[in-house]
Motif scaffolding. Sequence first.
Motif, short mmCIF file in Angstrom:
data_model
loop_
_atom_site.label_atom_id
_atom_site.label_comp_id
_atom_site.label_asym_id
_atom_site.label_seq_id
_atom_site.Cartn_x
_atom_site.Cartn_y
_atom_site.Cartn_z
N HIS A 1 1.69 5.84 12.60
CA HIS A 1 1.95 5.26 13.91
C HIS A 1 3.44 4.90 14.03
N GLU B 1 5.47 2.79 15.60
CA GLU B 1 6.14 1.49 15.43
C GLU B 1 6.32 1.14 13.96
N CYS C 1 -1.73 -0.99 17.91
CA CYS C 1 -3.14 -1.10 17.54
C CYS C 1 -3.30 -2.24 16.54
N CYS D 1 -1.46 -1.75 13.25
CA CYS D 1 0.00 -1.88 13.34
C CYS D 1 0.41 -3.33 13.55
ZN LIG Z 1 -1.05 1.68 15.43
#
Ligand SMILES: [Zn+2]
Length: 383
Positions: free
Chosen positions: A265, A267, A287, A290
């Motif tokens: 992901h 970020e 999410c 994350c």
């Molecule tokens: Zn995520």
Amino acid sequence: MSLLPGSAVSEGENDMAGGNFNGRSPRMPAFPTPTWPGIAPRPVLPGAAGVLQQRLVSPPAAPLRPGYTVPLAIPRGTLQMRPALPVPAGGTTIQMAARARKKKVKRDPLRILTPRERRQQRINTVREIIESYLVKQMSHLVYKKAIHRSKLFAGVKRRIVHPVRMSSERLVVRHIATALLAQDPGMTEVQTAISHKSRTIYIASNSKQSVLEGLVAGDLSGLSVPAPSGHPGREGRHMTKLQREKAGPYASYKLVVIKGREGQHAETKIVDAVAAFDYIGGTRRPCLACTLYMLQKGVAPSKFNPHPGAYWNSNQALLSFGSGSGDVGASVSGIVRRPDMPFDTHYVSEGLASSKMYDYDTNSETEEEAPLRRSSRLRGRKG
Ligand SMILES: [Zn+2]
């Protein structure tokens, strides 16, 4: 038709050998309908615009009688249709069989783990914590698209998030992410972080990282933004605002692409590579995994969307936890039990269609003119 002398081939058989199915043979019936034994007709699924998505059902692999060939033309209107089969949560049967074979190989428990195994062990530790504690709170499996291969969980308490006035940093990172992702949705997600100290905007995508590199060079003023007219709604609005921001206070900020593991992901790639930034955001809210990752890495909650998104039980969502050192289990356990972490709440942006709920970030921004200056929190700082 004239047959050669001595030929015993009858006209009917000759037709069969030539593959002519229009003539009837006493031995073979004419091809009846394309309904094969053992395959029940499936319901027809209407497509988005009422267009039928048709898939040919393959005939069963049965030995053909000599002289029998599969007809090339199937009469119109007799196609069988079936939807694409969903991939089961555990993977395809081939993948499951491969995993089962792997498990059978006996491992020496004292053997030193390979880097890959160590990574997987860390990922599994975090997954166990999330699924034994948080999924109980979230508890319900929610709407997901057919393309999502993993399960999706969201908090049970539903809270509508109203449009808010955002800082100029938060706005610009959202607008950049929208404009870039719109150019290739195959990147899955684009996230952007802004740092005033280094006068840099860091950009990462989940996948197709080389595509992102091709789209980004130089500084913000030189970023090419698609014409808003081709993008109705939210995307177009973000592009219009970004056109203005390109001449604003961040115009000379460098654009730097951050790469990481394919699928990880976006970020978390930035958090891994950039020591300090002022705000990070994208088209989607971070999410749950994350959010946990950023908190574990010490990113202040004020630097990203405070409303965590859903939890996907995929390896990709947890990939960020795979690298690094230290007891990842202990630090994540500490965070999930923090009372200020509203993981039981399912945030829904006001007016968002349910089909977009897990695709899009967050609070809407108000449509009033946002001032092109730094947020008050950061105003006055030099650099
Ligand atoms: Zn995520």
